[in-house]
Design a protein around this motif. Structure first.
Motif, PDB file in Angstrom:
ATOM      1  N   ASP A   1      -7.785 -25.511  27.880  1.00 38.56           N
ATOM      2  CA  ASP A   1      -7.388 -26.902  27.655  1.00 38.56           C
ATOM      3  C   ASP A   1      -6.445 -27.020  26.447  1.00 38.56           C
ATOM      4  O   ASP A   1      -5.441 -27.744  26.499  1.00 38.56           O
ATOM      5  N   GLU A   2      -6.759 -26.281  25.383  1.00 39.53           N
ATOM      6  CA  GLU A   2      -5.897 -26.266  24.189  1.00 39.53           C
ATOM      7  C   GLU A   2      -4.498 -25.765  24.536  1.00 39.53           C
ATOM      8  O   GLU A   2      -3.492 -26.340  24.120  1.00 39.53           O
ATOM      9  N   ILE A   3      -4.457 -24.693  25.299  1.00 36.86           N
ATOM     10  CA  ILE A   3      -3.162 -24.094  25.667  1.00 36.86           C
ATOM     11  C   ILE A   3      -2.353 -25.056  26.529  1.00 36.86           C
ATOM     12  O   ILE A   3      -1.157 -25.270  26.309  1.00 36.86           O
ATOM     13  N   ARG A   4      -3.015 -25.663  27.504  1.00 34.60           N
ATOM     14  CA  ARG A   4      -2.308 -26.579  28.409  1.00 34.60           C
ATOM     15  C   ARG A   4      -1.809 -27.819  27.685  1.00 34.60           C
ATOM     16  O   ARG A   4      -0.702 -28.289  27.932  1.00 34.60           O
TER      17      ARG A   4
ATOM     18  N   LEU B   1      -0.299 -15.945  22.047  1.00 32.43           N
ATOM     19  CA  LEU B   1       0.467 -15.413  23.183  1.00 32.43           C
ATOM     20  C   LEU B   1       1.043 -16.554  24.018  1.00 32.43           C
ATOM     21  O   LEU B   1       2.212 -16.527  24.418  1.00 32.43           O
ATOM     22  N   ALA B   2       0.213 -17.572  24.265  1.00 34.14           N
ATOM     23  CA  ALA B   2       0.674 -18.724  25.052  1.00 34.14           C
ATOM     24  C   ALA B   2       1.781 -19.475  24.331  1.00 34.14           C
ATOM     25  O   ALA B   2       2.755 -19.921  24.954  1.00 34.14           O
ATOM     26  N   ALA B   3       1.662 -19.613  23.022  1.00 30.58           N
ATOM     27  CA  ALA B   3       2.665 -20.336  22.240  1.00 30.58           C
ATOM     28  C   ALA B   3       4.019 -19.650  22.289  1.00 30.58           C
ATOM     29  O   ALA B   3       5.064 -20.287  22.103  1.00 30.58           O
ATOM     30  N   ARG B   4       3.996 -18.336  22.568  1.00 29.59           N
ATOM     31  CA  ARG B   4       5.252 -17.578  22.648  1.00 29.59           C
ATOM     32  C   ARG B   4       5.652 -17.276  24.098  1.00 29.59           C
ATOM     33  O   ARG B   4       6.428 -16.358  24.354  1.00 29.59           O
TER      34      ARG B   4
ATOM     35  N   LYS C   1       1.841 -16.432  30.081  1.00 29.54           N
ATOM     36  CA  LYS C   1       0.792 -17.054  30.877  1.00 29.54           C
ATOM     37  C   LYS C   1      -0.485 -16.292  30.539  1.00 29.54           C
ATOM     38  O   LYS C   1      -0.524 -15.071  30.653  1.00 29.54           O
ATOM     39  N   VAL C   2      -1.526 -17.003  30.122  1.00 31.66           N
ATOM     40  CA  VAL C   2      -2.698 -16.343  29.548  1.00 31.66           C
ATOM     41  C   VAL C   2      -3.942 -16.547  30.406  1.00 31.66           C
ATOM     42  O   VAL C   2      -4.236 -17.670  30.842  1.00 31.66           O
ATOM     43  N   VAL C   3      -4.653 -15.461  30.624  1.00 27.05           N
ATOM     44  CA  VAL C   3      -5.960 -15.501  31.273  1.00 27.05           C
ATOM     45  C   VAL C   3      -7.004 -15.429  30.163  1.00 27.05           C
ATOM     46  O   VAL C   3      -7.117 -14.417  29.469  1.00 27.05           O
ATOM     47  N   VAL C   4      -7.709 -16.533  29.975  1.00 30.24           N
ATOM     48  CA  VAL C   4      -8.718 -16.628  28.919  1.00 30.24           C
ATOM     49  C   VAL C   4     -10.056 -16.175  29.513  1.00 30.24           C
ATOM     50  O   VAL C   4     -10.724 -16.918  30.221  1.00 30.24           O
ATOM     51  N   ASN C   5     -10.408 -14.924  29.235  1.00 28.64           N
ATOM     52  CA  ASN C   5     -11.673 -14.397  29.743  1.00 28.64           C
ATOM     53  C   ASN C   5     -12.755 -14.545  28.688  1.00 28.64           C
ATOM     54  O   ASN C   5     -12.564 -14.146  27.538  1.00 28.64           O
ATOM     55  N   ASP C   6     -13.887 -15.102  29.088  1.00 27.59           N
ATOM     56  CA  ASP C   6     -15.042 -15.137  28.194  1.00 27.59           C
ATOM     57  C   ASP C   6     -16.297 -15.340  29.024  1.00 27.59           C
ATOM     58  O   ASP C   6     -16.389 -16.284  29.818  1.00 27.59           O
TER      59      ASP C   6
ATOM     60  N   THR D   1       0.653 -22.256  29.764  1.00 32.06           N
ATOM     61  CA  THR D   1       0.031 -21.987  31.061  1.00 32.06           C
ATOM     62  C   THR D   1      -1.151 -21.056  30.843  1.00 32.06           C
ATOM     63  O   THR D   1      -1.008 -19.995  30.220  1.00 32.06           O
ATOM     64  N   ALA D   2      -2.321 -21.442  31.360  1.00 37.09           N
ATOM     65  CA  ALA D   2      -3.514 -20.611  31.190  1.00 37.09           C
ATOM     66  C   ALA D   2      -4.529 -20.908  32.278  1.00 37.09           C
ATOM     67  O   ALA D   2      -4.568 -22.014  32.833  1.00 37.09           O
ATOM     68  N   ILE D   3      -5.347 -19.891  32.574  1.00 34.11           N
ATOM     69  CA  ILE D   3      -6.500 -20.068  33.456  1.00 34.11           C
ATOM     70  C   ILE D   3      -7.712 -19.428  32.774  1.00 34.11           C
ATOM     71  O   ILE D   3      -7.560 -18.511  31.959  1.00 34.11           O
ATOM     72  N   ALA D   4      -8.883 -19.916  33.121  1.00 32.25           N
ATOM     73  CA  ALA D   4     -10.122 -19.380  32.557  1.00 32.25           C
ATOM     74  C   ALA D   4     -10.770 -18.421  33.539  1.00 32.25           C
ATOM     75  O   ALA D   4     -10.620 -18.564  34.761  1.00 32.25           O
ATOM     76  N   ASN D   5     -11.493 -17.444  32.987  1.00 30.00           N
ATOM     77  CA  ASN D   5     -12.258 -16.540  33.827  1.00 30.00           C
ATOM     78  C   ASN D   5     -13.529 -16.135  33.084  1.00 30.00           C
ATOM     79  O   ASN D   5     -13.472 -15.783  31.911  1.00 30.00           O
TER      80      ASN D   5
END
Length: 299
Positions: free
Chosen positions: A58-61, A27-30, A33-38, A66-70
């Motif tokens: 970190d991989e996405i950035r 999704l990020a590659a296309r 902006k991705v919220v990586v929840n885990d 653009t990504a944030i973790a949650n």
């Protein structure tokens, strides 16, 4: 036409590894902006750590995305609400939700403790409900939303030793079915993927040679299609190893028994006709099936 997600915000649950990680990266590659929840728990849902989610961010950035973790536990509605508030504060919208988080506690039904049943249902079913509920009104106000549930062949067709998992997974198909008409007028489309993939959930149940052929990346194209502007709705795509199929609930043509023959013996005698699968068809909604029965009953 190339499928892109520029300007879109996507939440992917259970995105620290396996399928979720693959979906988030794609999704990020296309452009999303991705919220990586885990939650960062073990396969059975115990423990918790933010390391996996942060590694994916970190991989996405590093790839220019653009990504944030949650670290919200999807089984806890308050944590999910806080996650969605963080997303709205950061990005101002939520366009895509991929309900992917899951755990396994496989045992035969006779050996399952109620705690094992509840834990699996809390993550798979209630986790998907919590996340969907938390973004639903946002998507309604935007007049746009794409939600992907994750079911399993274990739920659709059955699998030994997975009654808790199968029950939760099949319930998600029912959730999709009911949300589809509710979301229609606000351009919210709800679909489901049934993946076959090499993840920590399948690592010890499939041979190594086969696992190499069913990497998560071979499922993700189906998920991205279901997240796209031109996605269908109320659709199940089974996907694994670069192989794709559509699945649906079917029902045979109804057969009426006259009052004089209304007995279990007659149901048995005519069961071949009742279970004539050559007459099977899907129904768009519950009322269509009820209407077919009422029409025949009144004839």
């Amino acid at each position: 036409m190339t499928i892109r997600f520029d300007g879109k915000v996507a939440i992917v649950t259970g995105a620290g590894a396996g399928l979720g990680r693959s979906h988030a990266l794609a999704l990020a590659a296309r452009g999303a902006k991705v919220v990586v929840n885990d939650f960062g728990g073990a396969r059975d849902g115990t423990g918790g750590s933010s390391e996996a989610a942060l590694a994916v961010v970190d991989e996405i950035r590093k790839a220019g995305g653009t990504a944030i973790a949650n670290g919200a536990n999807v089984a806890d509605f308050e944590q999910v609400q806080a996650m969605v508030k963080q997303v709205m504060d950061e990005f101002g919208r939520v366009d895509i939700l991929v309900n992917n988080a899951g755990i396994l506690r496989d045992k035969t039904f006779s050996k399952l403790e109620m705690a094992d049943i509840k834990a699996v249902i809390d993550v798979h079913l209630m986790g998907s409900i919590h996340c969907t509920k938390a973004v639903w009104d946002i998507m309604r106000e935007q007049n746009f939303g794409r939600i992907v549930m994750t079911t399993s062949s274990s739920g659709m067709y059955g699998n030994f030793g997975q009654s808790n998992y199968a029950a939760a997974k099949m319930a998600l198909v029912g959730l999709m079915n009911a949300l589809t008409p509710e979301g229609r007028k606000n351009n919210i489309r709800v679909n489901t993927v049934a993946p076959v993939a090499a993840t920590r959930m399948t690592a010890d149940v499939l041979p190594e040679e086969l696992l190499k052929r069913i990497q998560p990346e071979r499922v993700t194209p189906a998920v991205l299609y279901l997240c796209s502007d031109d996605s269908p709705s109320k659709t199940i795509i089974s996907a694994g190893g670069g192989v794709f199929a559509a699945a649906t609930m079917m029902e045979t043509a109804p057969v009426r028994l006259d009052d004089a023959e209304l007995s279990p013996e007659q149901v048995a005698a005519r069961f071949g006709e009742i279970a004539n699968w050559s007459s099977a068809r899907p129904y768009e909604e519950s009322f269509a099936e009820v209407q077919a029965f009422l029409t025949l009953a009144a004839a």
